[in-house]
Design a protein around this motif. Structure first.
Motif, short mmCIF file in Angstrom:
data_model
loop_
_atom_site.label_atom_id
_atom_site.label_comp_id
_atom_site.label_asym_id
_atom_site.label_seq_id
_atom_site.Cartn_x
_atom_site.Cartn_y
_atom_site.Cartn_z
N THR A 658 0.65 -1.17 0.03
CA THR A 658 0.11 0.02 0.15
C THR A 658 0.98 1.35 -0.08
N VAL A 659 0.66 2.17 -0.98
CA VAL A 659 1.44 3.29 -1.07
C VAL A 659 0.62 4.51 -0.58
N LEU A 660 0.87 5.26 0.41
CA LEU A 660 -0.07 6.14 0.88
C LEU A 660 0.46 7.55 0.64
N ARG A 661 0.38 8.27 -0.13
CA ARG A 661 0.89 9.63 -0.22
C ARG A 661 0.04 10.77 0.16
N PHE A 662 0.96 11.55 0.81
CA PHE A 662 0.48 12.66 1.52
C PHE A 662 0.54 13.92 0.78
N ILE A 663 -0.43 14.76 0.66
CA ILE A 663 -0.42 15.80 -0.24
C ILE A 663 -1.16 17.07 0.60
N HIS A 664 -0.25 17.90 0.58
CA HIS A 664 -0.73 19.32 1.19
C HIS A 664 -1.99 19.70 0.74
N ASP A 665 -3.20 20.02 1.45
CA ASP A 665 -4.33 20.36 0.75
C ASP A 665 -4.37 21.83 0.19
N GLU A 666 -3.68 22.67 0.78
CA GLU A 666 -3.50 24.04 0.43
C GLU A 666 -2.72 24.11 -0.96
N ASP A 667 -2.62 25.20 -1.57
CA ASP A 667 -1.71 25.23 -2.70
C ASP A 667 -0.24 25.16 -2.41
N ARG A 706 3.19 4.25 -10.92
CA ARG A 706 1.96 3.97 -11.08
C ARG A 706 1.64 3.16 -12.59
N ALA A 707 2.41 3.98 -13.70
CA ALA A 707 2.46 3.23 -14.80
C ALA A 707 2.81 1.89 -14.88
N GLU A 708 3.99 1.67 -14.45
CA GLU A 708 4.52 0.33 -14.46
C GLU A 708 3.63 -0.81 -13.77
N ASN A 709 3.15 -0.37 -12.55
CA ASN A 709 2.30 -1.33 -11.90
C ASN A 709 0.86 -1.16 -11.86
N ALA A 710 0.38 -0.64 -12.91
CA ALA A 710 -1.18 -0.50 -13.14
C ALA A 710 -1.94 -1.70 -12.95
N GLU A 711 -1.26 -2.77 -13.49
CA GLU A 711 -1.90 -4.16 -13.65
C GLU A 711 -1.92 -4.88 -12.45
N LEU A 712 -0.96 -4.56 -11.49
CA LEU A 712 -0.84 -5.36 -10.41
C LEU A 712 -1.98 -5.17 -9.36
N GLU A 713 -2.82 -6.25 -8.99
CA GLU A 713 -3.59 -5.91 -7.94
C GLU A 713 -3.11 -5.83 -6.61
N SER A 714 -1.91 -6.76 -6.53
CA SER A 714 -1.30 -6.47 -5.08
C SER A 714 -0.75 -5.26 -4.62
N ILE A 715 -0.97 -4.12 -5.45
CA ILE A 715 -0.38 -2.83 -5.05
C ILE A 715 -1.29 -1.80 -4.84
N VAL A 716 -1.72 -1.22 -3.98
CA VAL A 716 -2.84 -0.07 -3.73
C VAL A 716 -2.14 1.11 -3.79
N TYR A 717 -2.55 2.13 -4.40
CA TYR A 717 -1.97 3.50 -4.35
C TYR A 717 -2.89 4.30 -3.84
N ILE A 718 -2.96 4.98 -2.79
CA ILE A 718 -3.70 6.14 -2.04
C ILE A 718 -3.31 7.54 -1.92
N GLU A 719 -3.95 8.51 -2.28
CA GLU A 719 -3.28 9.83 -2.12
C GLU A 719 -4.32 10.52 -0.74
N LYS A 720 -3.59 11.18 0.17
CA LYS A 720 -4.43 11.60 1.20
C LYS A 720 -4.13 12.85 1.47
N LEU A 721 -5.11 13.85 1.25
CA LEU A 721 -5.07 15.48 1.64
C LEU A 721 -4.92 15.90 3.02
N VAL A 722 -3.79 16.32 3.40
CA VAL A 722 -3.87 16.78 4.99
C VAL A 722 -3.31 18.08 5.05
N SER A 723 -3.51 18.89 6.39
CA SER A 723 -3.32 20.16 6.11
C SER A 723 -2.30 20.62 7.18
N ASN A 724 -2.09 19.73 8.17
CA ASN A 724 -0.96 19.88 9.20
C ASN A 724 -0.50 18.72 9.82
#
Length: 823
Positions: A658-667, A706-724
């Protein structure tokens, strides 16, 4: 046998009052120093304090402990403090010498018993021709030089024959002290080099010869004129050795058989053996060789293994810490530098030092030359074999007691030993700089390692406890035919004052012989586990190694090995381990120092493993590994390296990622005030990198992933917006229970609003904000964590980071660093 130091008259008579052992106390008007026990206690304290003082002072000069002990004795003796008659008569009066010498000899007796227990005759037998010839070559010339000098130094009125004198001087000049040499090699970090191994083997052989010659010298010295007496001494010594081998050894083997494996030996057996040491000493003294010879032989017949280990643990600190310095101090007390009178004698002294040193060096160089070694290495080897220590001091003391050596010769020879051992470290440091191949290898990170090339990993292990998790982690790293894994297993051992830790280096692996001490038992345990793994796993090569050094410089050993072996990734255990109730406790604070130094100086990427078990402590079969791995991605080089490693693992059929990417939700543009606040000027190039470029690299890498592993079901990619920071912590805590392993970047030099405020509370900043959060005791999940730091040098040099797929350098790299088998 302890002959008191003589005054100007032929013999001084000293009276002992048998009732004056303990005092009635100062209030009764007694002077405690008139009584033998308080006086002895004071003398012992003084000796230990002065010795320790010298150990402390000489530590920066990397001098072995023997030098401090002999120096301590010389300072307390007639050469320095003893020049004041008041000091000499109050603290070291003539009447106390007998007690002191007796105690010193008891200490010596037990110390040599320990040396015998630790020494493995099988190792001497296996040392090989080269070490044997070098040892003999290094003994013959100095022996002849000693013989030549004995003619100039021998007084015709001496009651002893020239032969005995030759033997004493020759032995004193030609021996090598194995324990002292081992310490010097470890200090100079030469223990794992070819030259280190040869000199250790040669010193072991040399030590054995020295003992035989010492026994011979004593036998000849004890008999005044009667040649038959010497013959009887020889015969009875041979009988004693035979009894030890054919009667005592089977008896001790029976004791070992009677004690179930893993059980402690009973007090009765231990006492029996310790009494046996004294009985052996008594017998050999009675038949005319020195009592230490008996103790040494008795120690030799005790088989290596749990019994030897128990004896060493019970005796070592007391004997080598308290009683042995007494023996060296006695040697110093007998050394009167003032006895060396006249320029001619001083000239002789320097000549002896120079010629004996040169003799050993020349002898060694000639033999080394025949074995095809370069001259410089031959000289270094000769210098190292000049190390003097215990055996020589025993030879000299026996010689003085038997009146073979007078005060002048004795003082000369003690100074020779001191100077010869003292100059080795500085000279070798200057002379022998192992050719530091400036290794320029490209694949210093996992991200740069091509998917079709070998991955080289250096695994550092302190104790066997970390092994199962590390093996599971390596198994999950998915070694394949296309990309095998080469594992260097480095057992990190602290260099202590004991010589016994040294034999771990010298023990011939694969011999199936029991371990000599606890450190080595651990080492065997670790190596066996990894070799077992290598046999059961495909496409894995394991090479076990040992690093022995003080914790303060241990990272140097790790870094130089990583560079030598062109490693891409170092795995080292976290300094805390999990307790039964799930908390984390520090195992050894020094491990933390090693980790911090390694992170700062590593030549490649580093992963600190917080070990809370991976699927229990049993290694699963390679085809049944099933792990839930999570990567927390915040951005920056360390996080990309973490993702690169997880990407490799994700190819394994049994692993879900599981890849959990944290992204800042403000600009992002508004908050890109990225100034890294943490330490270390080394990281400046990394800190000053344009934040946008980092962001671009992150995006490119994630998109590629993501492009390389698009077909792999064993890989989950999630983006999470957080502010602090608070929201980040909440998000991390929400995903804790289902995973077996978290892989996170250390985030060094990257300041992000997502982790703002987290570092203020961190217990272990070396893990970074997120790593520290996951490793802390109050984190609900008990999940193993791998905190990754990407190698920073390539950024500093402005290299472009290669993505795993990029074909840059691939031909050149394969040609240069093809899949060589480390063995």
């Amino acid at each position: 046998m302890a002959s008191s130091e003589e005054n100007s008259t032929d013999a001084s008579i000293i009276c002992y009052a048998p009732s004056m052992i303990t005092t009635n106390g100062v209030w009764q008007g007694d002077n405690p120093l008139d009584f033998s026990l308080p006086l002895f206690v004071l003398q012992l304290t003084l000796v230990v304090v002065v010795t320790r003082f010298f150990v402390f002072i000489l530590k920066p000069f990397r001098q072995p402990r023997v030098i401090s002990e002999i120096l301590g004795g010389i300072v307390l003796g007639p050469s320095v403090l003893g020049r004041s008659a008041k000091f000499a008569h109050t603290i070291f009066p003539q009447r106390s010498v007998m007690v002191l010498e007796t105690m010193a000899n008891v200490g010596l007796l037990y110390f040599l018993f320990l040396v015998g227990v630790e020494m493995d005759i099988m190792v001497v037998r296996k040392t090989g021709k080269r070490a044997l010839t070098i040892a003999i070559g290094g003994m013959v010339l100095p022996f002849l030089i000693g013989a030549a000098f004995s003619f100039s130094m021998h007084r015709s009125e001496d009651h002893l024959g020239q032969g005995t004198y030759i033997l004493f001087l020759g032995v004193a000049l030609s021996v090598t002290a194995f324990p002292v040499l081992a310490r010097i090699l470890a200090e100079l970090k030469l223990i794992n080099t070819e030259i280190g191994r040869i000199s250790m083997s040669a010193a072991l052989v040399n030590d054995m010869f020295a003992w035989i010659l010492l026994a011979l010298a004593i036998a000849l010295a004890e008999s005044d004129k009667t040649s038959f007496a010497s013959l009887w001494v020889m015969i009875s010594s041979a009988v004693f050795i035979a009894i030890c081998v054919f009667v005592v050894r089977p008896g001790i083997a029976w004791i070992i058989r009677k004690t179930p494996e893993g059980e402690n030996f009973s007090e009765f057996y231990i006492c029996l053996i310790l009494t046996g040491v004294m009985i052996s000493g008594f017998i050999t003294d009675a038949i005319g060789t020195h009592s230490v010879f008996g103790a040494f032989v008795f120690g030799l017949v005790i088989p290596n293994g749990p019994l030897g280990l128990t004896l060493i643990e019970k005796l070592e600190d007391f004997v080598s810490g308290l009683l042995l310095p007494l023996f060296f101090a006695i040697s110093g007390l007998k050394t009167n530098v003032a006895a060396i009178q006249g320029p001619a004698t001083w000239l002789t002294l320097f000549l002896v030092i120079f010629l004996a040193c040169a003799g050993k060096v020349i002898g060694t160089v000639i033999v080394a030359f025949f074995h095809g070694m370069p001259v410089r290495e031959g000289i270094t080897l000769g210098l190292l074999l000049n190390t003097k220590g215990l055996v020589e001091m025993i030879v000299l003391n026996v010689g003085k007691d038997q009146k073979v050596l007078d005060d002048e010769t004795f003082a000369t020879m003690v100074l020779v030993a001191l100077v010869m051992t003292g100059v080795i470290t500085p000279i070798v440091t200057v002379l022998y700089k192992p050719v530091k191949k400036s290794v320029s290898y490209k694949r210093r990170t996992i991200q740069q390692t091509k998917p079709d090339s070998e991955l080289r990993v250096l695994v550092c292990v302190h104790t066997p406890r970390n092994v199962p998790t590390i093996i599971n982690l390596l198994e999950a790293s998915y070694p394949t035919k296309r990309s095998p894994i080469c594992i260097y297993v480095l057992h990190l051992v602290e260099l202590t004052g004991r010589a016994s830790a040294m034999l771990i280096v010298h023990n011939t692996r694969k011999s199936g012989r029991p371990a000599l001490n606890r450190t080595q038992a651990q080492s065997d345990h670790i190596i066996n586990a990894f070799e077992n793994y290598e046999q059961h796993a495909a496409f894995v090569a394991v090479q076990p190694l040992t690093a022995i050094s003080p914790y303060s410089t241990m990272h140097e050993d790790v870094c130089s090995l990583a560079e030598d072996k062109r490693v891409s990734f170092i795995i080292i255990p976290f300094h805390k381990q999990q307790t039964v109730d799930g908390g984390m406790e520090s195992t050894n604070p020094a491990y933390r120092l090693v980790n911090q130094n390694l992170l700062e100086n590593s030549p490649c990427s580093v992963g600190i493993l917080v070990d809370r078990g991976l699927n229990g402590a049993t290694r699963l079969n390679s085809n049944t590994v099933s792990l839930q791995v999570a990567v927390l991605f915040f951005g920056g080089p360390d996080d990309r390296e973490a993702l690169a490693y997880a990407w490799r693992m994700a190819q394994h059929p049994g692993i879900t990622l599981t890849v959990l990417r944290f992204i800042h939700d403000e600009d992002e543009a508004d908050t890109a005030s990225t100034r890294a606040t943490n330490d270390s000027d080394l990281k400046i190039p990394k800190m000053n990198m344009d934040h946008k470029k980092q962001r671009q690299l992150d995006d490119d890498y994630i998109n590629l992933f993501r492009a390389e592993n698009a077909e792999l079901e064993s890989i989950v990619y999630i983006e999470k917006l957080v502010s602090n920071g608070e929201e980040t912590v909440a998000a991390v805590r929400s995903m804790d229970s289902s995973h077996d392993l978290f892989i996170v970047g250390r985030g060094e030099g990257m300041s992000s609003p997502l982790t703002a405020g987290l570092t203020d509370w961190s217990e272990c900043p070396e893990l970074g904000a997120i790593g520290d959060l996951l490793a802390s005791s109050d984190f609900a999940a008990t999940v193993s964590v791998l905190v990754v730091q990407q190698y920073v040098g390539s950024w500093a040099q402005g290299d472009d980071m290669d993505f795993p797929e990029s074909p840059v350098h691939s031909h050149e790299t394969k040609a240069t660093y093809g899949l060589e088998n480390p063995r």
